[in-house]
Scaffold this motif. Structure first.
Motif, PDB file in Angstrom:
ATOM      1  N   CYS A 211       0.731  -1.165   0.092  1.00  0.00           N
ATOM      2  CA  CYS A 211      -0.054   0.002  -0.105  1.00  0.00           C
ATOM      3  C   CYS A 211       0.728   1.258  -0.030  1.00  0.00           C
ATOM      4  N   GLU A 212       0.727   2.086  -1.021  1.00  0.00           N
ATOM      5  CA  GLU A 212       1.193   3.222  -1.013  1.00  0.00           C
ATOM      6  C   GLU A 212       0.586   4.236  -0.338  1.00  0.00           C
ATOM      7  N   GLN A 213       0.729   4.916   0.731  1.00  0.00           N
ATOM      8  CA  GLN A 213      -0.084   5.702   1.508  1.00  0.00           C
ATOM      9  C   GLN A 213       0.215   7.229   1.664  1.00  0.00           C
ATOM     10  N   LYS A 338      -4.556   5.869  -1.821  1.00  0.00           N
ATOM     11  CA  LYS A 338      -3.853   4.904  -1.154  1.00  0.00           C
ATOM     12  C   LYS A 338      -3.585   3.588  -2.190  1.00  0.00           C
ATOM     13  N   HIS A 339      -2.655   3.753  -2.935  1.00  0.00           N
ATOM     14  CA  HIS A 339      -2.480   2.672  -4.176  1.00  0.00           C
ATOM     15  C   HIS A 339      -2.389   1.415  -3.661  1.00  0.00           C
ATOM     16  N   ASN A 340      -3.330   0.400  -4.164  1.00  0.00           N
ATOM     17  CA  ASN A 340      -3.119  -0.878  -3.372  1.00  0.00           C
ATOM     18  C   ASN A 340      -2.519  -1.674  -4.503  1.00  0.00           C
ATOM     19  N   ASN A 341      -1.199  -1.938  -4.398  1.00  0.00           N
ATOM     20  CA  ASN A 341      -0.438  -3.012  -5.494  1.00  0.00           C
ATOM     21  C   ASN A 341      -0.951  -4.320  -5.140  1.00  0.00           C
ATOM     22  N   TRP A 342      -1.189  -5.002  -6.059  1.00  0.00           N
ATOM     23  CA  TRP A 342      -1.788  -6.307  -5.818  1.00  0.00           C
ATOM     24  C   TRP A 342      -1.093  -7.508  -6.823  1.00  0.00           C
ATOM     25  N   THR A 452       4.216   1.467 -18.130  1.00  0.00           N
ATOM     26  CA  THR A 452       2.970   1.368 -17.737  1.00  0.00           C
ATOM     27  C   THR A 452       2.531   2.134 -16.651  1.00  0.00           C
ATOM     28  N   ASP A 453       3.626   2.222 -15.732  1.00  0.00           N
ATOM     29  CA  ASP A 453       3.350   3.143 -14.748  1.00  0.00           C
ATOM     30  C   ASP A 453       2.888   4.610 -14.811  1.00  0.00           C
ATOM     31  N   ARG A 454       3.085   5.054 -16.181  1.00  0.00           N
ATOM     32  CA  ARG A 454       3.180   6.531 -16.218  1.00  0.00           C
ATOM     33  C   ARG A 454       1.493   6.918 -16.384  1.00  0.00           C
ATOM     34  N   ASN A 455       0.778   6.060 -16.716  1.00  0.00           N
ATOM     35  CA  ASN A 455      -0.603   6.524 -16.939  1.00  0.00           C
ATOM     36  C   ASN A 455      -1.326   6.566 -15.173  1.00  0.00           C
ATOM     37  N   ARG A 456      -1.069   7.777 -14.857  1.00  0.00           N
ATOM     38  CA  ARG A 456      -1.595   7.738 -13.461  1.00  0.00           C
ATOM     39  C   ARG A 456      -3.307   8.419 -13.280  1.00  0.00           C
ATOM     40  N   THR A 457      -3.791   8.337 -14.394  1.00  0.00           N
ATOM     41  CA  THR A 457      -5.305   8.742 -14.437  1.00  0.00           C
ATOM     42  C   THR A 457      -6.072   7.401 -14.111  1.00  0.00           C
ATOM     43  N   PHE A 467      -1.092  -5.290 -10.414  1.00  0.00           N
ATOM     44  CA  PHE A 467      -2.060  -4.587 -10.768  1.00  0.00           C
ATOM     45  C   PHE A 467      -2.136  -3.317  -9.603  1.00  0.00           C
ATOM     46  N   GLU A 468      -2.563  -2.346  -9.898  1.00  0.00           N
ATOM     47  CA  GLU A 468      -2.430  -1.238  -8.868  1.00  0.00           C
ATOM     48  C   GLU A 468      -3.726  -0.483  -8.916  1.00  0.00           C
ATOM     49  N   LEU A 469      -4.719  -1.072  -7.934  1.00  0.00           N
ATOM     50  CA  LEU A 469      -5.919  -0.298  -7.416  1.00  0.00           C
ATOM     51  C   LEU A 469      -5.550   1.153  -7.002  1.00  0.00           C
TER      52      LEU A 469
HETATM   53 MG    MG Z   1       2.004   3.390  -7.616  1.00  0.00          MG
END
Ligand code: MG
Ligand code: ADP
Length: 720
Positions: A211-213, A338-342, A452-457, A467-469
């Motif tokens: 989790c990125e908090q 809170k990005h959830n990397n799963w 793939t990470d660049r699309n922040r939207t 995957f990142e929720l």
């Molecule tokens: Mg992230």
């Protein structure tokens, strides 16, 4: 004179520096020292008890009374050695916060310190005031907490904390953890079945979570001088600072000293608890930061995220700071998520979302990849509902955070791969052919270089091997969305497996059967894939055309939990019953109502006690000035103009606040919870919040700074 505000500002000026010393040169020397983890158990327990406990943890089975006694006794001894006198069952009720009730080890009757196995395993908290959405009143009045051995026991403050689930005596889940554990079990079973199509050695699949908090930090005195922040965690008024986040300078800037010390301090405490925090940096908005641990097994990661927030709150006190976990504490600035990397990881050590150099393994990767995309497509509404909250409504769809439309971003390389499989429908693969080559599956690069990470939207993005929720709110218990994610993926994996078996029964070769079903799934779920700008108005239009749900408010989003489809899904995997789903929705709606109600009250109180009197005083000063100028036969046009502007905004505040209060009285009488929540959303928040705020924020600009009662954005946001 705005006494409180200036007193607070003075305190900020005179803050002594809080020095933070690491307890040792190397983190490895203190990592986990406050966590009764497997290593400590191994050292403290006899080998056969340890094996029993380890087996129970690995297989999710029960621990017998003898082993429980041994663990309890060892944990007690470990805690007492560290000067701990009390213990608690630590659980995560639906209020969002974690709850504890502390008991002493000391048993006066026998005169010794005790912790029995039965106490470790089960406790009955006096929890009648925890929200339960009517379950308790309908069924059984009492609930109990039960030890979850898969998450380590830890010491927080002066207390030994035992992670537990919280359930009613009739078995209904009253917390976040119980359903999460069931969903994890469901995805494990489904994923193992699918993995066995590829590799017979896979017997267990575990979801991982990192989790990125995000959070804001402000000085505590300034926080305390803002009743709205104290009451609701959010500023209901406040004009943007002249320098906001336009320059993006905060993102790349150095971390301010005071915050740096705070970070260091809470990181040390987190590390002692075995929370593997590893990343810290500034975020986009001034005063906004992020902390991220390394990913862990999902149940542990979820506990650790709750615990981390708690630790941050506690450590902040020492630094005279206040951490804001609210999703949108400041209007006009980025909110916090809170990005959830799963990901899913097998007992053989394979991350199922890691593309590989071997085409054969890539077919497995594609299977999990495509099934996840399909899960999002099938259950977009439910996933959206799982992250719905009053706070998150300010982010989702507000053109600065992932939209309320659930779409999946996968990057151009993988889009090409999926397109190829989709269009290669007619390719005949004969004996001796290289099927992978024919279908383009050999082209998946081992490492996705596609930024793939660049699309922040995008709310749900594939980022190379996970995957990142991203749509989860910063204040959320991630157990809620993670339950949904694992459950919906489990269901699609089962469907996938059944369809492949059917194909194979028709005599189709296994690999081809897999590809055929993948092709079907790719086609079916194509609409949920979106590579463009998720913040744009064009996407909202396009999504509508595609028939994707876009529900921007919590009360309506929550309906998805009561869909027939959702109820069937939850009951099929025995995660929650219809009754439990209904109860949970009731709690969420109540919670929503309460939050909006508190904000509305904060607005009313601030207007009555602070804003209106200040504006009237200033108005009088101006009138005096205007009259004075007139008496001297001097031009007072500008003053009169200012009086008119102040009066105009003041008028709006006075009339709209009264109207809002009257409306609240009406809305409070609505008995149906859902209807009341919608009324709070549309008729209170929707009709009044922005209007009142606009007028107050303009008064802030007009009124003498000396008189303004509330700490201003620029004073709160730029910590040195
Ligand atoms: Mg992230
Ligand atoms: P960013 O998305 O900001 O680039 P990172 O790549 O550093 O961030 O990763 C963010 C989080 O994702 C971290 O908590 C990291 O441990 C976690 N993470 C990395 N790989 C996985 C994985 N396979 N499964 C789950 N989480 C992961």
């Amino acid at each position: 004179m705005a006494y409180l505000r200036f007193k607070a500002l003075e305190q900020v000026q005179n803050r002594p520096e809080v020095r933070v010393e690491a307890p040792a040169k190397k983190i490895s020397e203190f990592f986990g020292e406050n966590s009764f983890d497997l290593d400590k158990m191994r050292a403290a327990l006899s080998p056969d008890v340890y094996e029993k406990v380890k087996f129970a943890i690995d297989n999710g089975t029960k621990i017998g009374p003898d082993a429980a006694d041994a663990v309890a006794s060892a944990a007690k001894a470990w805690a007492i050695e560290k000067g701990i006198t009390h213990y608690t069952h630590w659980f995560q009720p639906l209020t969002g916060a974690t709850a504890e009730k502390h008991d002493s080890f000391f048993d006066a009757a026998s005169g010794i310190e005790k912790l029995k196995g039965s106490t470790l395993v089960q406790q009955e908290p006096d929890a009648s005031s925890f929200p339960n959405g009517g379950i308790r009143s309908t069924f059984e009045a009492r609930g109990y907490t039960a030890w979850d051995p898969s998450s380590p026991i830890f010491i927080l403050g002066r207390t030994l904390c035992i992670p537990t689930v919280f359930v009613s005596y009739t078995g209904e889940a009253l917390d976040y953890k119980a359903p999460l554990l069931k969903a994890v079990e469901a995805v494990d079973r489904a994923a193992v079945k699918v993995c066995q199509l590829f590799d017979r050695n896979v017997t267990r699949v575990t979801p991982s979570l990192g989790c990125e908090q995000e959070y804001f930090v402000i000085d505590r005195a300034l926080h305390d001088a803002r009743p709205d922040l104290v009451m609701s965690g959010r500023t209901v008024f406040g004009h943007n600072p002249a320098r906001g986040q336009q320059l993006d300078d905060h993102y790349f800037g150095a971390i301010p000293n005071r915050v740096y010390d705070f970070m260091k301090d809470f990181e040390i405490e987190a590390l002692k608890l075995g929370i593997p925090v590893s990343t810290r940096h500034n975020e986009v908005a001034p005063g906004q930061f992020e902390v991220a641990p390394l990913f862990e097994e999902i149940n542990k990661a979820t506990d650790h995220n709750q615990l981390l927030m708690e630790v941050m709150n506690r450590v902040a006190v020492k630094h005279r700071l206040k951490v804001l976990f609210h999703e949108k504490p400041f209007a006009g600035l980025n909110g916090s998520g809170k990005h959830n990397n799963w990901s899913l990881i097998t007992n053989t050590g394979i991350n199922l979302f890691q593309p590989s150099s071997s085409a054969r393994e890539n077919l497995q990767f594609l299977t999990f990849f495509v099934c996840t995309i399909k899960a999002i497509y099938e259950h977009a509404g439910l996933l959206r509902a799982s992250i719905a909250s009053a706070g998150n409504d300010h982010r989702l769809g507000a053109n600065e955070a992932p939209p309320a439309i659930m779409s999946v971003f996968i990057g151009s390389q993988l889009t090409e791969v999926l397109n190829e499989i989709e269009t290669n429908g007619n390719v005949k693969v004969g004996k001796g052919d290289n099927m992978y080559m024919k279908l383009g599956i050999d082209k998946i690069p081992e490492i996705i270089l596609d930024n793939t990470d660049r699309n922040r939207t995008s709310p749900f993005a594939f980022t190379g091997n996970k995957f990142e929720l991203r749509a989860v709110g910063s204040d959320e218990n991630v157990g809620a969305p993670m339950t949904v994610l694992n459950l919906i993926v489990a269901d699609v994996l089962h469907e996938f497996h059944a369809l492949v078996e059917k194909e194979m029964q028709k005599g189709t070769d296994k690999k081809l059967a897999i590809v055929n079903i993948l092709r079907k799934f790719i086609k079916e779920s194509k609409k949920v894939r979106f590579e463009g700008d998720g913040y744009s108005a064009a996407w909202v239009k396009e999504a509508k055309k595609r028939g994707l749900p876009n529900i921007t408010d919590t009360p309506r989003a929550l309906d998805a939990f009561l869909d027939k489809k959702t109820v069937a899904l939850y009951e099929k995997y025995n995660v929650l019953s219809k009754l439990e789903l209904e109860a949970r929705n009731e709690i969420k709606l109540e919670n929503y109502i309460m939050k909006v109600q508190i904000e509305a009250r904060s607005m009313g109180d601030l207007a009555h006690n602070h804003i209106i009197p200040t504006a009237i005083k200033y108005q009088n000063k101006l009138i005096e000035n205007a009259n004075g100028l007139q008496a001297l036969k001097l031009n007072n046009t500008h003053v009169l103009q200012t009086i008119a502007r102040v009066s105009e905004h003041l008028n709006v505040v006075m009339t709209e606040v009264e109207k809002m209060i009257a409306e609240r009285k009406r809305v409070n009488k609505i008995t149906d919870t859902r209807k009341r929540a919608i009324a709070y959303c549309d008729d209170i928040k929707g009709k009044y919040f922005d209007k009142i705020r606009y007028a107050v924020d303009h008064l802030e600009l007009l009124i003498d700074d000396e008189d303004w009662p509330l700490p201003k954005y620029r004073e709160m946001l730029f910590i040195k």
